[in-house]
Scaffold this motif. Structure first.
Motif, PDB file in Angstrom:
ATOM      1  N   LEU A 104      67.168 110.648  60.005  1.00  0.00           N
ATOM      2  CA  LEU A 104      67.703 109.380  60.491  1.00  0.00           C
ATOM      3  C   LEU A 104      68.072 109.473  61.969  1.00  0.00           C
ATOM      4  CD1 LEU A 104      69.963 108.331  57.464  1.00  0.00           C
ATOM      5  CD2 LEU A 104      67.695 107.444  58.055  1.00  0.00           C
ATOM      6  N   LEU A 105      68.607 110.618  62.390  1.00  0.00           N
ATOM      7  CA  LEU A 105      68.945 110.788  63.805  1.00  0.00           C
ATOM      8  C   LEU A 105      67.691 110.785  64.673  1.00  0.00           C
ATOM      9  CD1 LEU A 105      71.793 113.472  63.730  1.00  0.00           C
ATOM     10  CD2 LEU A 105      71.970 111.133  64.615  1.00  0.00           C
ATOM     11  N   VAL A 106      66.637 111.424  64.210  1.00  0.00           N
ATOM     12  CA  VAL A 106      65.380 111.419  64.967  1.00  0.00           C
ATOM     13  C   VAL A 106      64.862 109.988  65.096  1.00  0.00           C
ATOM     14  CG1 VAL A 106      62.973 112.137  64.920  1.00  0.00           C
ATOM     15  CG2 VAL A 106      64.758 113.802  64.443  1.00  0.00           C
ATOM     16  N   ARG A 107      64.938 109.219  64.030  1.00  0.00           N
ATOM     17  CA  ARG A 107      64.529 107.806  64.097  1.00  0.00           C
ATOM     18  C   ARG A 107      65.392 107.037  65.085  1.00  0.00           C
ATOM     19  NH1 ARG A 107      64.531 105.004  58.452  1.00  0.00           N
ATOM     20  NH2 ARG A 107      64.449 103.248  59.875  1.00  0.00           N
ATOM     21  N   SER A 151      68.701 114.876  41.312  1.00  0.00           N
ATOM     22  CA  SER A 151      67.696 114.451  40.334  1.00  0.00           C
ATOM     23  C   SER A 151      66.459 113.901  41.043  1.00  0.00           C
ATOM     24  CB  SER A 151      68.278 113.369  39.422  1.00  0.00           C
ATOM     25  OG  SER A 151      68.451 112.159  40.146  1.00  0.00           O
ATOM     26  N   ARG A 152      65.352 113.875  40.334  1.00  0.00           N
ATOM     27  CA  ARG A 152      64.114 113.343  40.898  1.00  0.00           C
ATOM     28  C   ARG A 152      64.282 111.880  41.293  1.00  0.00           C
ATOM     29  NH1 ARG A 152      60.535 115.130  43.819  1.00  0.00           N
ATOM     30  NH2 ARG A 152      60.621 117.008  42.528  1.00  0.00           N
ATOM     31  N   VAL A 153      65.038 111.127  40.508  1.00  0.00           N
ATOM     32  CA  VAL A 153      65.288 109.718  40.850  1.00  0.00           C
ATOM     33  C   VAL A 153      66.017 109.622  42.182  1.00  0.00           C
ATOM     34  CG1 VAL A 153      66.577 107.638  40.203  1.00  0.00           C
ATOM     35  CG2 VAL A 153      65.272 108.886  38.466  1.00  0.00           C
ATOM     36  N   HIS A 154      67.072 110.420  42.360  1.00  0.00           N
ATOM     37  CA  HIS A 154      67.829 110.364  43.607  1.00  0.00           C
ATOM     38  C   HIS A 154      67.012 110.911  44.775  1.00  0.00           C
ATOM     39  CE1 HIS A 154      71.889 110.230  41.264  1.00  0.00           C
ATOM     40  NE2 HIS A 154      71.308 109.052  41.364  1.00  0.00           N
ATOM     41  N   GLN A 155      66.168 111.895  44.515  1.00  0.00           N
ATOM     42  CA  GLN A 155      65.289 112.419  45.563  1.00  0.00           C
ATOM     43  C   GLN A 155      64.374 111.305  46.081  1.00  0.00           C
ATOM     44  OE1 GLN A 155      65.595 115.555  46.506  1.00  0.00           O
ATOM     45  NE2 GLN A 155      63.843 115.939  47.803  1.00  0.00           N
ATOM     46  N   ASN A 156      63.808 110.545  45.163  1.00  0.00           N
ATOM     47  CA  ASN A 156      62.909 109.458  45.560  1.00  0.00           C
ATOM     48  C   ASN A 156      63.670 108.299  46.194  1.00  0.00           C
ATOM     49  OD1 ASN A 156      60.522 110.736  44.766  1.00  0.00           O
ATOM     50  ND2 ASN A 156      60.708 110.026  42.658  1.00  0.00           N
ATOM     51  N   MET A 157      64.895 108.040  45.721  1.00  0.00           N
ATOM     52  CA  MET A 157      65.709 107.001  46.349  1.00  0.00           C
ATOM     53  C   MET A 157      66.054 107.391  47.784  1.00  0.00           C
ATOM     54  SD  MET A 157      68.263 105.751  43.284  1.00  0.00           S
ATOM     55  CE  MET A 157      68.998 104.442  44.264  1.00  0.00           C
ATOM     56  N   GLY A 158      66.329 108.676  48.008  1.00  0.00           N
ATOM     57  CA  GLY A 158      66.580 109.147  49.364  1.00  0.00           C
ATOM     58  C   GLY A 158      65.370 108.957  50.252  1.00  0.00           C
ATOM     59  N   ARG A 159      64.203 109.230  49.718  1.00  0.00           N
ATOM     60  CA  ARG A 159      62.973 109.035  50.489  1.00  0.00           C
ATOM     61  C   ARG A 159      62.784 107.568  50.854  1.00  0.00           C
ATOM     62  NH1 ARG A 159      60.036 111.793  47.406  1.00  0.00           N
ATOM     63  NH2 ARG A 159      59.880 113.672  48.678  1.00  0.00           N
ATOM     64  N   PHE A 161      65.236 105.293  51.048  1.00  0.00           N
ATOM     65  CA  PHE A 161      66.299 104.916  51.976  1.00  0.00           C
ATOM     66  C   PHE A 161      65.948 105.320  53.398  1.00  0.00           C
ATOM     67  CE2 PHE A 161      70.095 106.165  54.352  1.00  0.00           C
ATOM     68  CZ  PHE A 161      70.768 104.955  54.382  1.00  0.00           C
ATOM     69  N   LYS A 162      65.404 106.520  53.575  1.00  0.00           N
ATOM     70  CA  LYS A 162      65.042 106.985  54.915  1.00  0.00           C
ATOM     71  C   LYS A 162      64.000 106.072  55.547  1.00  0.00           C
ATOM     72  CE  LYS A 162      63.806 110.983  53.498  1.00  0.00           C
ATOM     73  NZ  LYS A 162      63.087 112.263  53.556  1.00  0.00           N
ATOM     74  N   THR A 163      63.175 105.448  54.718  1.00  0.00           N
ATOM     75  CA  THR A 163      62.098 104.602  55.218  1.00  0.00           C
ATOM     76  C   THR A 163      62.596 103.218  55.619  1.00  0.00           C
ATOM     77  OG1 THR A 163      60.524 105.758  53.797  1.00  0.00           O
ATOM     78  CG2 THR A 163      59.842 103.616  54.658  1.00  0.00           C
ATOM     79  N   VAL A 164      63.485 102.645  54.825  1.00  0.00           N
ATOM     80  CA  VAL A 164      63.872 101.244  55.034  1.00  0.00           C
ATOM     81  C   VAL A 164      65.214 101.081  55.732  1.00  0.00           C
ATOM     82  CG1 VAL A 164      62.574 100.584  52.973  1.00  0.00           C
ATOM     83  CG2 VAL A 164      65.052 100.951  52.790  1.00  0.00           C
ATOM     84  N   SER A 165      65.965 102.149  55.933  1.00  0.00           N
ATOM     85  CA  SER A 165      67.308 102.024  56.473  1.00  0.00           C
ATOM     86  C   SER A 165      67.310 101.468  57.887  1.00  0.00           C
ATOM     87  CB  SER A 165      68.002 103.390  56.471  1.00  0.00           C
ATOM     88  OG  SER A 165      69.280 103.298  57.060  1.00  0.00           O
ATOM     89  N   THR A 166      68.238 100.557  58.145  1.00  0.00           N
ATOM     90  CA  THR A 166      68.492 100.092  59.500  1.00  0.00           C
ATOM     91  C   THR A 166      69.404 101.090  60.199  1.00  0.00           C
ATOM     92  OG1 THR A 166      70.422  98.858  58.755  1.00  0.00           O
ATOM     93  CG2 THR A 166      68.317  97.672  58.785  1.00  0.00           C
ATOM     94  N   THR A 167      69.579 100.943  61.503  1.00  0.00           N
ATOM     95  CA  THR A 167      70.448 101.876  62.229  1.00  0.00           C
ATOM     96  C   THR A 167      71.884 101.846  61.719  1.00  0.00           C
ATOM     97  OG1 THR A 167      69.051 101.748  64.184  1.00  0.00           O
ATOM     98  CG2 THR A 167      71.287 102.557  64.502  1.00  0.00           C
ATOM     99  N   PRO A 168      72.523 100.662  61.559  1.00  0.00           N
ATOM    100  CA  PRO A 168      73.884 100.700  61.019  1.00  0.00           C
ATOM    101  C   PRO A 168      73.945 101.252  59.601  1.00  0.00           C
ATOM    102  CG  PRO A 168      73.106  98.430  61.208  1.00  0.00           C
ATOM    103  CD  PRO A 168      72.137  99.302  61.946  1.00  0.00           C
TER     104      PRO A 168
END
Length: 312
Positions: A104-107, A151-159, A161-168
């Motif tokens: 997220l910091l790199v983005r 968990s695999r579910v949370h791993q994929n949710m993290g992936r 989130f990293k894609t769609v997250s806004t800066t705030p």
């Protein structure tokens, strides 16, 4: 409401907490602090010293089962073993969160001037997080416990989130991942009941994370003033959902199996534990008060935070 770029934003920004500090001045101070108070865990800590008999790996009051009926049936040796596995699980969780944070910091700095102090500090923080992740991994390996991935579910949710997250949204999630663990570690490193190596790891992390929290708080305040309305609303909802994920991921149920406990019974007692609920809400309070002040905990997002159990 339109988005303000860094150049277009007014010189003086204000929110409910008052006047925002100049971004470059904040970064310069953090860079100066980093130069004085950064650590190399490989050299600072005695990794060869054996663990001390009878010492805890995590304060017992912070162990998930503390003061439950199951805890009262466990002997001291099993309680200490559980503290070791929970410390390893939290270190594993910390690595997952820090890897997300680094991306997220790199983005965040991708399209900003590389010569700015703000960007230089972000790169410095990424260096810190790399060392922290390696330090946590070495602590897990030293103890001989399993690696406890989410968990695999949370791993994929993290992936996702990293894609769609806004800066705030990114900085809100950063604070969520950092501040609760930071509160726990501030109780850990001065505690003489705890293994010296664990105390050393948490001391380093607390000192360096204080800068990360300052950077994230200042930037989130700026983002919540300058971001478009849709981004602010999106941040409120996504942060609430991430709080729900975090509160579940904070306890890895596999630790109970590895110390000879019934996983289902243990999880049932943790969920019913008033002490555990108080620990999590106390650890979150400084963060939730801050998020409330700057307008993150509103509407549907606030309801999600409440359902996570982190907001009293």
């Amino acid at each position: 409401m339109t988005t303000l770029t860094d150049d277009e934003a007014p010189a003086a920004l204000r929110d409910a907490l008052g006047l925002l500090k100049d971004r470059e001045q904040v970064a310069e101070r953090l860079l100066a602090s980093s130069a004085k108070h950064s650590f190399d865990p490989d050299r600072e800590l005695d990794w060869d010293a054996p663990f001390e008999e009878g010492k805890w790996f995590w304060p017992p009051e912070l162990v998930s089962l503390y003061d439950t009926p199951l805890w009262k049936r466990m002997d001291e040796e099993q309680r200490i073993l559980l503290s070791q596995h929970e410390a390893a699980a939290l270190a594993s969780l910390g690595i997952w969160l820090e890897i997300i944070l680094m991306q997220l910091l790199v983005r965040h700095i991708y399209d900003k001037a590389a010569t700015s102090a703000h960007v230089r500090y972000a790169l410095t923080e990424i260096e810190d997080e790399c060392r922290h992740s390696k330090m946590f991994a070495r602590l897990i390996a030293k103890g001989g416990t399993p690696w406890y991935p989410v968990s695999r579910v949370h791993q994929n949710m993290g992936r996702l989130f990293k894609t769609v997250s806004t800066t705030p949204g990114s900085f809100t999630a950063t604070l969520l991942g950092e501040e609760i663990l930071d509160w726990m570690q501030r109780l850990t490193f001065p505690d003489e009941r705890i293994q010296p190596l664990v105390r050393g790891v948490t001391r380093i992390h607390v000192v360096e994370e204080a800068r990360h929290v300052r950077y994230a708080r200042e930037e989130l305040r700026r983002q919540m003033v300058t971001a478009p309305r849709w981004s602010q609303e999106f941040t409120r909802v996504t942060s609430g959902e991430f709080a729900r994920v975090f509160s579940v991921a904070f306890v890895n149920p596999d630790v109970y199996t590895h110390v000879g406990l019934d996983k289902r019974e243990a999880m049932t007692q943790v969920k019913a534990s008033a002490h555990r609920r108080e620990v999590m809400q106390t650890g979150s309070k400084r963060l939730t008060d801050f998020l409330d002040d700057i307008g993150v905990l509103r509407g549907a997002g606030r309801r999600l935070w409440r359902s996570s159990g982190l907001l009293g």
